[in-house]
Motif scaffolding. Structure first.
Motif, mmCIF file in Angstrom:
data_model
loop_
_atom_site.group_PDB
_atom_site.id
_atom_site.type_symbol
_atom_site.label_atom_id
_atom_site.label_comp_id
_atom_site.label_asym_id
_atom_site.label_seq_id
_atom_site.Cartn_x
_atom_site.Cartn_y
_atom_site.Cartn_z
ATOM 1 N N GLY A 11 0.807 -1.237 0.065
ATOM 2 C CA GLY A 11 0.087 -0.001 -0.079
ATOM 3 C C GLY A 11 0.727 1.236 0.073
ATOM 4 O O GLY A 11 1.951 1.043 0.594
ATOM 5 N N HIS A 37 1.760 -0.329 -5.549
ATOM 6 C CA HIS A 37 2.067 -0.777 -4.446
ATOM 7 C C HIS A 37 0.894 -1.313 -3.676
ATOM 8 O O HIS A 37 0.584 -1.593 -2.739
ATOM 9 C CB HIS A 37 2.217 0.541 -3.514
ATOM 10 N N ARG A 38 -0.193 -1.601 -4.566
ATOM 11 C CA ARG A 38 -1.457 -2.115 -4.179
ATOM 12 C C ARG A 38 -1.683 -3.591 -4.701
ATOM 13 O O ARG A 38 -2.639 -4.079 -4.694
ATOM 14 C CB ARG A 38 -2.501 -1.234 -4.725
ATOM 15 N N VAL A 39 -0.670 -4.267 -4.848
ATOM 16 C CA VAL A 39 -0.789 -5.666 -5.299
ATOM 17 C C VAL A 39 -1.508 -6.083 -4.029
ATOM 18 O O VAL A 39 -1.142 -5.818 -2.827
ATOM 19 C CB VAL A 39 0.665 -6.234 -5.520
#
Lengths: 260, 260, 260
Positions: A11, A37-39
């Motif tokens: 995140g 950054h939201r994998v």
């Protein structure tokens, strides 16, 4: 000036900022670019797909990827030297598809602590290992200087698909911001009975008859279609709508296509 | 080239872009790094915690922080000159923990309008005061040139905790992207009966018996544990799971730990 | 060194990263700044509003905007040469309000493929057309070199509003991160019966009596008010609360103000 890209499942926020601070402490000139950054937390396959599809647009860069459920265990840390860039991250399958896109030459295990932070925690190798190693790579150290050669990096690839004269079985890998569903079926693997303009039958949660089209806008608003994603994979979409919601499907779901 | 970091509760988007535009209008060479823009709206304590844990990874930088429910009232605007960086933001407790991390030297109130935008609104000091002052600081003005000395900046710290031979009472400060819960209890304050490998009892909404471990992966998937956060605070986590959801706890909640 | 800003409805992630990779492949020195990537999918009007309010804070820059439901159809691709910057994006109304803010000089249709990627897809002109053209503009090509002059770019503006001696009818354009609702009514268009300190009646889903105030904090916590947004438009807000949720209103909703 080196370009360093970042892909994580952290995140956006302070963990990502820590990576950036560590990099800039070693190389204040580095140009840092966020890829994603939201994998999904610990979504190694999804991260591998996003990384592989993003790296090809970049000039020579150091790509740091951290989706790392095994941090603190015995999994290796890797630097992958490629023709068109360098990859840094855990040895869990995350890096290899991108390495293939960039032209993998050699992989090395980060055994030496020389380019890591003085204290390496058990929970945050992104900050303590991957970010500082990437910054040093950007400053010019050789990939081989981080440790010993690795010949068998973990390989997950994107899962299997099956194509026959009557049927295709494949899997949804990625849901984009619009709800479009990108699958693991590359354009080149499509059978001849799936060509532009044709109607095919999709079995997923329910059954649908869909046209295979070149653009979303060739379909009425709210209607589903098949197309080719901008990365070259079969994509299930809804014109001006959210395919994931409308078809009740998401990454990890398997589906079947049949001649209509 | 100066490094300017940004932390706000604006959410990413046009308000953050306005700060960046203002900074680049004054110093087109500035390297701007986002720390966090998703601090809970008006979450001064949460913002203070995130800022204090992020700044230590950076080389010398100007850190701008804007979580500012009192904007437009008489609260002061501050520049804090520290040994390892400079902080800019409202005088509401947001900056002081980070200033302690960076080695606070002197604080100044932004009284002079010289380095602010020509028109200062009542609602957006981030854009009109903090961003332009930060850009000028990056170009080399002295912190003391913004206004008069402040000896008593507002101090919230991270709230109190209590440690005894039988019990610890403390508070959850921060929920990360994975759902891990970071508390206000620093590692150094842990009593001897909480050491790695021990089981302790957590009273929060319900009661749990948890081991204190060095890594998430030492626990079975979905099981809760205590560990030390990458910032050096006690953390409540679930291996490969969302502790906040599973334990039904969030920032602001108090909890008790007891010898099991 | 050129500054290139990005506004899209892609969501942050790999599509945005592709734009950045393409830009850096052409101009590794470019300084790329994100304005917003969370415009509602295909929200051309919302994107136009965000872009127009962000660009004015920047020094001379190339602004790339991609909210593009008509991609792959015959809609034109534009470069707008302005006194204080250059805009690049689809000809669907997205760019024109920002062009007015920056001082529009001339608009050109991107007819020539010279500055696009070698292959232009039907689904992703952001990557294949707008990003590479922007990078070349940053390197110094003339806006007129991309194609032929356009005299009638699509103009949506921000919708109409009506102001009379007894009543104002207008529309909500934008919901910020705090839930504040920015309307399409510019401060200059306010009638004399709406001035600071006055109470007016708001008809939206229900009816409310609200004061018009200079700061949020002049109202009790949780209470609604009218104010002027930091962009100079009438704003409906709740002090320390989420106006969108409390008043059950969102972008696209019409409302009426009456003398109380």
């Amino acid at each position: 000036m080196s370009i360093i890209t970042l892909l994580t499942d952290f995140g956006p926020g302070k963990y990502v900022a820590a990576l950036k601070g560590v990099i800039l402490s070693i190389d204040p000139q580095a140009k840092i670019v966020d890829i994603e950054h939201r994998v999904s937390p610990q979504g190694v396959l999804e991260g591998a797909f996003v990384l592989a599809s993003a790296v090809k647009y970049f000039p020579f860069a150091i790509h740091v990827a951290v989706v790392d459920p095994g941090v603190g265990t015995r999994r290796r840390s890797l630097v992958m030297e490629c023709r068109k860039g360098t990859l840094v991250g855990p040895d869990n399958g995350l890096l290899l598809p991108a390495a293939r896109v960039l032209g993998l030459r050699r992989a090395f295990s980060i055994d030496r602590r020389e380019y890591c932070l003085p204290e390496v925690s058990d929970t945050f190798h992104g900050r303590d290992v991957f970010a500082p190693v990437a910054a040093h790579l950007g400053l010019g150290i050789s990939p081989s200087s981080v440790g010993s050669r690795v010949k068998n990096p973990v390989d997950l690839d994107f899962g299997v698909y099956e194509v026959s004269k009557e049927e295709v079985r494949a899997r949804i890998l990625f849901r984009d911001h619009f709800g479009n569903l990108v699958t693991n079926l590359p354009e080149q693997a499509l059978p001849s009975w799936i060509s532009f303009g044709k109607i095919v039958e999709l079995e997923i949660e329910e059954n649908y008859k869909l046209p295979f089209l070149t653009t979303y806008a060739s379909r009425d608003s709210g209607e589903p279609l098949l197309t080719i994603s901008s990365d070259g994979f079969l994509e299930i979409a809804v014109n001006r709508g959210d395919a994931s919601e409308i078809l009740n499907a998401e990454p990890g779901d398997d589906f079947t296509l049949k001649r209509a």
